[in-house]
Every structure is written in C-alpha cells, then in structure tokens.
Design a protein around this motif. Sequence first.
Motif, short mmCIF file in Angstrom:
data_model
loop_
_atom_site.label_atom_id
_atom_site.label_comp_id
_atom_site.label_asym_id
_atom_site.label_seq_id
_atom_site.Cartn_x
_atom_site.Cartn_y
_atom_site.Cartn_z
N HIS A 82 35.14 99.02 64.44
CA HIS A 82 33.95 98.89 63.58
C HIS A 82 33.41 97.46 63.77
O HIS A 82 33.76 96.55 63.02
N ALA A 83 32.64 97.28 64.81
CA ALA A 83 32.14 95.95 65.14
C ALA A 83 31.25 95.42 64.04
O ALA A 83 30.36 96.12 63.53
N GLY A 84 31.51 94.17 63.61
CA GLY A 84 30.70 93.53 62.60
C GLY A 84 29.57 92.72 63.22
O GLY A 84 29.21 92.88 64.40
N ILE A 85 29.02 91.84 62.40
CA ILE A 85 27.93 90.98 62.87
C ILE A 85 28.51 89.93 63.81
O ILE A 85 29.50 89.26 63.47
N PRO A 86 27.93 89.72 64.99
CA PRO A 86 28.47 88.72 65.92
C PRO A 86 28.41 87.33 65.30
O PRO A 86 27.42 86.93 64.69
N GLY A 87 29.50 86.58 65.49
CA GLY A 87 29.56 85.20 65.01
C GLY A 87 29.82 85.07 63.54
O GLY A 87 29.78 83.94 63.00
N ALA A 88 30.10 86.16 62.85
CA ALA A 88 30.30 86.07 61.41
C ALA A 88 31.53 85.27 61.04
O ALA A 88 31.61 84.66 59.98
N SER A 89 32.52 85.27 61.91
CA SER A 89 33.77 84.56 61.59
C SER A 89 33.80 83.13 62.11
O SER A 89 34.83 82.45 61.97
N ASP A 90 32.72 82.70 62.69
CA ASP A 90 32.70 81.32 63.20
C ASP A 90 32.82 80.34 62.04
O ASP A 90 32.15 80.46 61.01
N ILE A 91 33.68 79.35 62.24
CA ILE A 91 33.90 78.34 61.20
C ILE A 91 32.76 77.33 61.23
O ILE A 91 32.43 76.77 62.28
N ILE A 92 32.18 77.08 60.05
CA ILE A 92 31.08 76.11 59.97
C ILE A 92 31.44 74.93 59.08
O ILE A 92 30.67 73.96 58.98
N LYS A 126 24.51 95.71 50.38
CA LYS A 126 23.67 95.18 51.44
C LYS A 126 24.45 94.17 52.26
O LYS A 126 25.21 93.36 51.73
N VAL A 127 24.24 94.24 53.55
CA VAL A 127 24.93 93.29 54.42
C VAL A 127 24.40 91.90 54.14
O VAL A 127 23.19 91.66 54.23
N PRO A 128 25.25 90.95 53.76
CA PRO A 128 24.77 89.61 53.41
C PRO A 128 24.28 88.87 54.65
O PRO A 128 24.73 89.11 55.78
N THR A 129 23.34 87.94 54.42
CA THR A 129 22.84 87.10 55.50
C THR A 129 23.88 86.05 55.86
O THR A 129 24.49 85.43 54.97
N LEU A 130 24.06 85.87 57.14
CA LEU A 130 25.04 84.85 57.58
C LEU A 130 24.50 83.46 57.31
O LEU A 130 23.29 83.20 57.34
N LEU A 131 25.43 82.56 57.06
CA LEU A 131 25.07 81.15 56.92
C LEU A 131 24.68 80.57 58.27
O LEU A 131 25.01 81.13 59.34
N GLN A 132 23.98 79.48 58.25
CA GLN A 132 23.55 78.85 59.50
C GLN A 132 24.75 78.48 60.36
O GLN A 132 25.82 78.11 59.85
N ALA A 133 24.55 78.58 61.67
CA ALA A 133 25.67 78.36 62.59
C ALA A 133 26.00 76.89 62.78
O ALA A 133 27.10 76.55 63.25
N ASP A 134 25.10 76.00 62.46
CA ASP A 134 25.37 74.58 62.65
C ASP A 134 26.46 74.11 61.68
O ASP A 134 26.56 74.61 60.55
N PRO A 135 27.28 73.16 62.10
CA PRO A 135 28.31 72.62 61.19
C PRO A 135 27.67 72.04 59.93
O PRO A 135 26.65 71.35 60.00
N GLN A 136 28.24 72.33 58.79
CA GLN A 136 27.70 71.88 57.52
C GLN A 136 28.83 71.38 56.63
O GLN A 136 30.00 71.74 56.82
N ARG A 137 28.44 70.56 55.66
CA ARG A 137 29.41 70.09 54.69
C ARG A 137 29.31 71.02 53.48
O ARG A 137 28.52 70.83 52.57
N LEU A 138 30.12 72.08 53.51
CA LEU A 138 30.12 73.07 52.44
C LEU A 138 31.44 73.12 51.69
O LEU A 138 31.56 73.87 50.71
N LEU A 139 32.43 72.36 52.13
CA LEU A 139 33.76 72.38 51.52
C LEU A 139 34.20 70.98 51.15
O LEU A 139 33.95 70.03 51.90
#
Length: 1364
Positions: A213-223, A277-290
């Motif tokens: 069950h393929a998901g959204i590409p890049g969804a697991s990328d760490i940002i 609803k499938v949530p929108t992915l966060l931006q792929a650029d590295p961010q300070r979210l944590l």
Amino acid sequence: MADNVLVATHLSPLYPPTQASSLVVLTKQSNAPLPLPAADADLPSEHATYSQIFDSPETGTILMRLLHGGLILELIALTHEVTPLRIVFPFIVLPCPSLLVWESRELHVIAFTNFGSLFRVVLPLQGGAILWHNTSIPGRKWWREYVVTKVHGNLSRSLVQVQGSYCVAVSLPDGSLLRLEARPLGNDSEDDQWDENIFHHTSLFNSLASFLHAGIPGASDIISLATLPQPTDIAYVWSLSRDRTLRLWTGIGCVAAKTLPSTSSGGQALTSPTSSKVPTLLQADPQRLLRAFVSQDSEVPYVIVFIPSESALNAGAFYVISTAHDYFQIAEVIDCSANSAHCHLQDFIVKDEVLYTLWDRQGQSVVQWVNVLANPAKTDGETEWRTATYPPEVELTPAYLDELLLSPGSLTDRYFEAIMRPGMFSDLTLKRALSQYTDACLSLHGEQPPQLNPLRTYTSLGENIAAVVGCTVQLTKDPRSGAPQYDQYWSALKRDWEGFIARCREIERSVRWPLSIGVAESHSGVLIVERERLASVVDPDTPLQLHRNFSLSVPVDPQYALLEILWMLRTKVGRRTMANLESKLVGISQQEVAFVYADIIQDTASSLSFKNDLDEGLDSWITGRLASVGNIQAATREVLDVIGGLIGVVKTEDEDAPDALLPSPNLEWRRALAASYATSSIHARYDLCITLVTLLFFLSEEVDQWDASLLEEIFVVFRGVAILRYASRQPVSTNSQGTGTEEEVIAGLRNMNVSSASPQYAPTISLIHRLIDQVDLRSSIPTAAHHFLDTTGVLSSLSATTATKDEVAFCERLRLLGYHEATRDSLAWFPRTPAVCYVSARLWIDEGRYDDAASFMETLAGVFGLNSGLSRDDREALEAVLPGGFYDSAFHFYLHAASLFKAAGVTSYEVTFSQLALSVAPSGLNTSSLWYNVIRGLIDLGLYQDSYATLLACPYDKLKRECISQLVYRMCEENAVDRLMSFNFAGLTTEVEEALSFKVRNADPRIRPFYSRILYTWHVSRGDFRNAAAVMYQRARKLGTLYDNPADFDALAELQLEAYVVSINALSLIDPASAWFVMPLTNGHDREPRKRKKLSVHVPESKYAFGKKDAEIVQLADIQYEHALLDAQMELNGRDPHFISAGGLSLSPSALVLKLAQLNRFNTAMATARNLDVDMSDVFAHLTNQCIRLERYLDDVMSEDTSDWLLTDKASSWPGTYADRGWRYLRNSLEKHDGPHTDFSYSKVVFETLLAFDRSSTPPPWLVQSLERHHPEFLIRAFLRYDLLEFALEQVLSLMHKSDARLATEQPRGNFVTWLPYTLIDQVLLAADSQDDLSSRARSFVQELRAEIASRLKRVQKFGQATQ
C-alpha cells in the motif's frame, strides 16, 4: 503589559572580515571534489545561512554562523573582546554544527559535511580575551576528521544533530537515521574513531505493508531533529518527518512514534489524526520544528513540536509532549497568537520553561514568548503571548523618496544622505548593490565614464557611491532648438538613484532575514540572529511605546489624548506642508531670539497658510477634540515631559551577577545595540515633538495667550531632539583599516577574502555609537541609552538664550573626536554664548579658518577677569570646555590662545596673542618666553623689520644674543641680505659677526646661502677690508678641502678662484705695509708648499686662553701664490681629463710649469712660473726645441696645439714664416723674462739647447750677440764643450779686441782693467794645438791669437810700470 521592542545592529562594521583570524581545515579525502557555489547565487557570501547562540560558564556567549554557503564557520565571542575566528572547511557544512565544552578545557566544534566528513575542531580554552588566541600556533593540528563508510554520495539534503561529544545523528533520505558513536577521542596525532549504525523507522512487516500500500512519496523524510541541551546523559534523538510523525531514537533504533494532527482542535490534545482526508505534507526543506527540554520539577524529558496550520487564523500550534518511559504523551497544546498569521516560524527555544519563538513577518523578525507547562489542565481560552517587534522604521519607498525631495538640497544629496544613514543599509549591502550597479553600467554600449574605471580608487564607500551612481546619465540637448533638456536629465538621474536604492532594499531584505534565537544567561537577554544582524529584546521607553502605538493606531492611555489628537492632525496635513513646517521650525530654532515666540509662530503660520490645507470638517473635529482635553497647556507640559524624559540609571540584575558572567563594558555589540536603542528613541521623540509643534501652528491665533516660558521650552526641547536626531543620522568611519595591530594584519592576510578584487573600505557606524563609548554597558540597554542621552544635556535645557555646560561639552566632544561637520551643525543650534564661541573658535582652528578663530578668541578675552560680568551658567560652561579651567585674567587666556595657534602651526596668530599677553602681563613676571615666541614668530613670518625692532626692544640681553643668530640665519636663507645690511645692530655687531662666522666655518660653501659672501659684504659695508679678505680666503681654503670627486673639480676651482680674487682685491685696498691678516693655523698639506710665518712661536703656551689655537700670517703674496697655483691646475685639468685622477693636485709648482710647457702653453707656463717664482729653464728649453722643429718639421708642430703662443693675435701679426714667428716669440720671451736678475740663465739654456740639437747649425745672431755682450766666457766654454774650436777662437779674439780697445780709451784705474780669462784662453789654445785637422781659418785665428797675446803682454807690462 506593554509589548517589548527589538533593537538590532549590523555585524559587519563590528566584526569586519579583514580583522578575523582564520583556521583552514584540510581533508584526507584525496578524490574529494571542489566545493560548488552556493545554491542561492543572489545571497551574498557574507550573509549567514545558519546561526546558533552558544552559552556556557566557561566560554560566555558565543555566536556561531555559517558563511559563504556553508564553507566557513565563524565564531564571535559576545562576552569577551576576542578576535573572531573563521574556520574554513573543504566541504559545505550541513546544518546544524554544534559547539561543546569538553572537560572545561577545550571547546569542540563538531561539523558534518555534505561529503561524509565528520570534523571535530578542538580549540583550547584560555579564558577571557584569549579565548582561542592560540589557534595561530604553527605546526599544530587543530582538527580531527572521520569519513563515514556506510553512506556515500552527496548528503546535502541530510540533517545533522549533535547529541554530545560522543554521539552524532544524521538523517538519511529515506527517513532512516545514521547514528555515529565515538570511541575514546583522538588527539593531536590521531583522528577520532566512530561506530556507524543505520536505524530504520519501520519493521520488516511494516515495510512489506508499505510496499503493498504505497503512501505519499517522501512522507517519511526527516525535516527536523532535536536532542536535549548539553550537558545531559540522556542520549535521545527526536525526529519529525514530513507526514508529521514524531519519532524517538535511542541506541537501539526507533523506540516510539506518533503522528500529530495538522491542526489543534479547540486546544485539545489529539492522540491521532481524526480526519480521513490525506493530510498535506510539510515542506521538504529542513526546518526548526523540534526542541527538547527537561522539566525543572519532574526532570522528565519533553519535546515541543510545532505543526504549521493550514488555516489563516494563526501560524499553527506547539505540542508539548512528554517522552517519559519512551512513550509519547501530549502534555499541552499551545496555539499561536492571531498575530502569527501569515508568519513563518524560523526558530524557537525553551529556557526555564519559557517558550521563545522567532517569526519571519514579511522579512522582519518578530519574537513571541509564553510559559509552557504552567497550566497543563488548561483546555480553553486564549494563550497569553508576549510580543517584541522592531520600532517603526523608515523605508526608502518611492513615496518616501519623493517626500525627501520636498526638503532643501539636491536630489543626489537627499538620496545619498538617506542611504548612508546608520542602520538603513549594511556596508555589505551597499557594496553588493554598487557592484551590481557597476556591472549593469559596464554592460551598456558606448564609451564608459571614467568613474567606472576599475583602476580608479576612492577613499571611502560613500565617495565611491556618490561618484558612480548616475555617472552614465548625460545632459542632452534638443536636436531642434539645441536647448539643454534638464527635465529629462533629472528624470533619468532620479530613475538611476531609485534603481540603485531598490537594489539596496532587495539585498537588505536578505540581511534582515531571521535565522535563530537564543538566551544568553551571561547577560540575561534574548538575542536574535539575522543573516547579517544581531538583535536583542528590550523594554521600550514611553516615547517608543507611544510612537509605535500611534503608528499602528493602537489606543493609548487617556493622559496622552492630546498627542493622539495631534498625531491624527499630522497625518491629515499634506506632506509638503509638514516639510515646510519642519524647515521653518529648524530656522526658528537656529536663529537668535529677537522676538517673542508667539509673534514668530503667528508670522510663520501666516506664511505657511497652515490651516488652509485642512478641510473644514477636519478643522472642526480637531478643534472639538482639543476642547475635550481641558487644560491644553498642562497637557502640553506632560507631553514635553514624555519627549524630554529619561528613565533613571538604575541598578539591574546584571550588576549582581558574577563578574565572570558579565559582559565586558567595552563590547562593541552592546554599544551598538545601545546606540540603536538611543537612535530609535530619538526618532520617536522627534516625531512626537514635530507632532506637538503642529499644535502651535494650528492654534497660532491663540498662542499669544500661552505662557511664554512654555513656548520657549517647546522650542528648546525641539532643539535638543533635533541635535540628537542629526547625530544619529551621521555615519562615521571606524578607521579599522589603518589602526590594526600586527596580529590583526596577519589575520587579515590569512582570511580568504583578502585577495578579493573589491576595494576594502573602513566600516561605517553611527555617530551615536561612537559617542556612547563612555556609558556603563553593564546596565540594561535602555538604561545605558538613556544614560547617554542624559550625559549630552541637550534634553535637560530650559532656556533658548543659553547653552548649558553639558550641551557645550557635547559639542566639544564632537570636535575632539574629529567630527567637524557634526560639531559645526550642532553649534548652529545654540546662541553665541562665550562657551559656544570658544568651541566655535577651536573648531575653526581645526578646519583652518584661523582668521575667524582669532577674531572670536580676541573677543573672548574680555570675559576673563574680575569685572567681566559673566553669568554663572556661562562661567560653568566655559569651565567645562577650557582645558585648564576658568582663567582669572586675560593674560592667561592670551597665553592659552597663543598655545592653540602654536599647536596648529599658525605663527601669525601665535605672535599676535603673545603680543597681547605681553601688553597685559603683570609687572615683575618673567616674560622671556613670550618675548622669545614673538621674536621667533616674526622671524618665521619674514617680518624682519618688526623682528629687528622687537629684538632691540627686548629687555633680556641673554635672549637677544640667543635670537640674533636666528634672525641673521633666516634673513640669509630667505635672500634678505640687503635688508640685513641695512640694520645697524647697535651694540650687537659682535654677535652678528660671530653668528655669520660660525656658519662660514661649518656650513657647506657650495650651498646657498653663501655665508662667506654675506660676511664679506658685512665687513666691506663697514670698511673692514682686512676681515673681509680673511673671510673670502677662508672660503677658498674650505672649498679646497672638498676635492673628493674629480668631476666636481672645475666647478669648485672656479668658486675657489673667485674667492681668491675677491680676497686679493679686498687686501689690496689696505696699505701694502699692512696687507696681511691672521688665520688659525691648520694642518699643512702637500698642496701648500709655501710656508708662512707662525705668530705663536715665541709666545708661551700658557698665555693662550683655553681652546685657542696657533695662528699664522697670510700676506697678499701668499694669496696670489695660491691663486696662481690653482689657476695652473685648472688649466692642466682642462687639457688633460685624467689630471686629477692621476694625482695632478699633488704636483709641485715646477712640475706644473713643466707640464704646461709640454702642452705648449708657454704664455701660461711663463706667467705661472713668474707668479710662483719657479725657474723657467725647462720652459725655454722646450720652447727652443719647438722653434727648431718649426724650421724642420713644420707640419708636425702645426698639428699640435699652438694657440697659446704661435697663433695668438700678436704673433699672427708678425711677418715671416711660422719659424720666423717662433724665433721672434722666443726672443721676446727672453727679453721679458731673462736679464741680469736671472744672470741670463734662460739665454744660456736656449744656446745650449741649440748646440745640443745640432752643433753644425748657426745660433741666431741676436742670441750670440746677447751672450757675447753679457757672458762671453760662457759663450767660449759652450763652444769648447761642443767642440766648436773655430767659434771659440773667434770669440776669444773678439774678447781681446774689446779689452784692448777699452785700455786704449780708458785711463788705467786698477788691475781689473787689464783682466782677461787667461785660463780659458790657455784652454782654447791647448785645444787648438791638440787638433791636427784645423781649418785654415782656425789656424789663422790661432796665429792671430798668439800674436795678440804677445802684444797684450807688452802693453800690460808698460801699464804696470806706469802705475807704479
């Protein structure tokens, strides 16, 4: 509670790249590619891409930045005065590098690059100002490198999180995590060794399910990655992927995961997404979210996650999640404030359970903070966020630029002043914009202006901008009428400037891009780092708060209702009217007050037609609102208290902190922030003051009923604020280019930008920044800024007719710092009090306006003394600026003024004020120094008549003797000898002669002034010919000692001959019996064979005074002798170029005469021999040979130089051949130089020379006759010696015949009458008898001679008998 404000400063002026030391890190990857250019080509290289605030007790606060696209890591110490350190890496450093303190001994910089190199840079901690000073030690390796082996390729999309000294986490593209754990650390000779472990966030079953069950590409990328702040023993790593999944990683892998919702629902903590609803992915650029932190109460690790919102109500929400027992539990959800809408989160931190957030609001930094875990049970209600923003700032929009043109001045001046305002644009911004503008101009076709020539240099960046911007705009002419098209020119020039300013604004927007936020415990402040700026959160003062509220239309307290009304009035009045009002207000404040302020306001309002620009509705509304205020004058005084009010300099918490944690009071960045705060406060006060002044013009018909002191106070407050506003807008150079230490120069050479082709200009800062350096910066920034404003004194003045001591001291400080233009403009605001006049005079001295300065100084002298009538305020103001305090008399002030002009090198006014001081000097005071200054100054000015008169009038004899030599020397040097000779120097002639004699003895006689000639003139003008001759003779002797270079001989000899001639002429005017003078005896030399009489031979040595030398007599003949000798040497040097080098100067006089004869210079040789008393035998012998050669070898002789004897005018007029002329010249020379005084020795030499050359030739009859008449015996012996027996017999017979004739005619008087050289006659007869081959003529001469001898013997016997 009122919101806070941000104050910022640019970093490039404080820490120029040229002053930073550098450390170049090398890599062991042999096949590593070169670093690629930055992805954002428009980003200037000096703009940071990442920054971090590091704070520890061992190091204080350190600012870390990544520059040049990540190739350079810069460390700036914010607690100590340390030169910034730049670490140059071979690859691009990935975010986020980290600083760690290891065992309190070392500072570790851990950086991971895009090509898999993990660097640990070890910096020894020295403490204080030598934090990393020892990195310049050569030969030591300061870094360690480890290259990862399990991951290859370019890792530019990866994130790096340093957990500690022994653990580093790196995100991988597939959502996996590379965990690096260090073994025991390496050392200077060994690199670190790390264990690599790659952990995946899914199990095998989950991987299979995700495959099906393929998901959204890049969804697991760490940002985003986070760890707990150091120091900590919890080796947790948290990650957030694009699908909002939070994961916890430990040493065994991913141990927990939780997917967070896209938005918070009413503030309730959601444990799982509720929407299908499938949530929108966060931006792929590295961010300070944590961010992770540990609770102060339970020591439970928490992680705060920011989830951006998809709505426009706010920016999102912060989830506070507990990770106790490796399990995620949402503890609190904090919704962002409504003000965060349309903002982007740049960074956030948690400090002491306070969440600090940094937002980007349309390119501007905004800081908000709120407490976390304060009320976990809270489920509704709005979160109480506190906000800090920048005060309202002027932006150079096209509308504002048009508004600038309403004020006086040219377009270029207005725009240039605007872009050069401190804080408006960074130096880096201006340089980059100028570079872009220049490139655009160079790309245009046609001839390039000279301003764009790359070889052209400018002294400053401002000069470069003023010269280049608009240089391509040319004034054209109408092709039909030929009239200049000024409108098109000004439009094009304005367009050029607006384009350049637009470039600056675009680049400055990048400068102000927020990067990170930090809290520095060392000074308890929140710091914000932008790409090229450093900002701090501070409390606003009342003017700042009111100004911001009015700008944002925020309601204010009722006590400021008057200001609110007036602000509305100001915004409704046209811009042109406000510009004119401001210009009029400046003129009123700067002019001398000659009328009451009420009349001035009414007249100005009438000329401006102020109320005519208001519509009736606004006029009525303002009037009604003002009526509601009540007592307008009382409200006005309250407004004045706000505008001129300052908070007290109170003790802050920083002052109770340990000294090790307190920032140095001299830190430039603290001073810059204080200056920025002061500038913002000044601008707010100025706008509020202008707003208040509009009330006066609105109520101009009623101001005559106001309190006059209140009107005066309004203008005084405006004056003070305007002065400060002007100072805040003045850029000044830091002069860092020429004042760096040796270490700074070396560090600049090591910097990679030092070889850049762009010129290196000195950074510019605000004048306020330069003035604020004496304020205690250990207090808070607002307190320091207000302390500075208080020290200026311009806000505390109450009268427009006086200048307080603080105000005058402020202007004097500007002058002492060298800011002359700022001083001049500041002084223009004050009335001409004595203190203001004094500072103005000092300023004019500095600027070279000496006449104006002297006029003020002379006028000021009247305020000193007992009866000056000076007020107390003026006296205190004068005491504040006078170096030695208040002077008790005009005499001391004149001395001070003279010293000022002396220091400035203005001799004329130094003399003037010294003379004034002498005129009022107290009786009995030693004024010799003043007399000396006057005499010396007049001499330096060339006023010789005045200096001579002052010299004679001087009452100090010793001073006269000291100064007379200065006068004499200066007049000689300035070719004023005629004037010198006209002075009689009554009673001082001996001193004059001694001064000139000293120069004659010691000065170079070849260089002007010729002191010997001057002294000669002095003696001649006074009839002292003996000393005059001695002076010129001494000059000649001194010139004779300078024959070091043969090439200079002719020139020196000419001067020496001239001196001899002048000396001879002077000595010839004396009675010949006393034509001599005495000279000190000098050591003899080979060139002086003539000896003179010494005077000290018979004088006992004990009779001499100390230091005296023997003397000698020099007579006229001695001088003539030396003149002739030198003249001969000159003649020979002219004929023989090698004469001097061959030692010709050491030849004896006879050798010189001989050499002249050998060169056929017979006239010169004979004259020289006669003058030198040298025998001429050799000369005549050589002349005889030449005459013989003329008869036999005419061509050979004529090919030689015969101009001195044979080809002279006299000889050429003689008849006959050249041989005849030669013999005639010889005969004339003998007649002139030979005779009884020489015993006809020269004739004998000629005769013998002829016989020696050819005995068969017949000597000239005139020569034979001369010798026969005077020396017959020599003639006979000469014939015998050369075996000419026939001629000898003939001469003997002739001699006897003459003797017989004399006996016959004369009465015998003694035996000598009958004397003949019988011995010689016998020799002749013996010689004849010994010859067998005598000629018949000779034999007849022998017979005749014998007969004559016999006959003579008989007569002699008879004569003898007769005499008995």
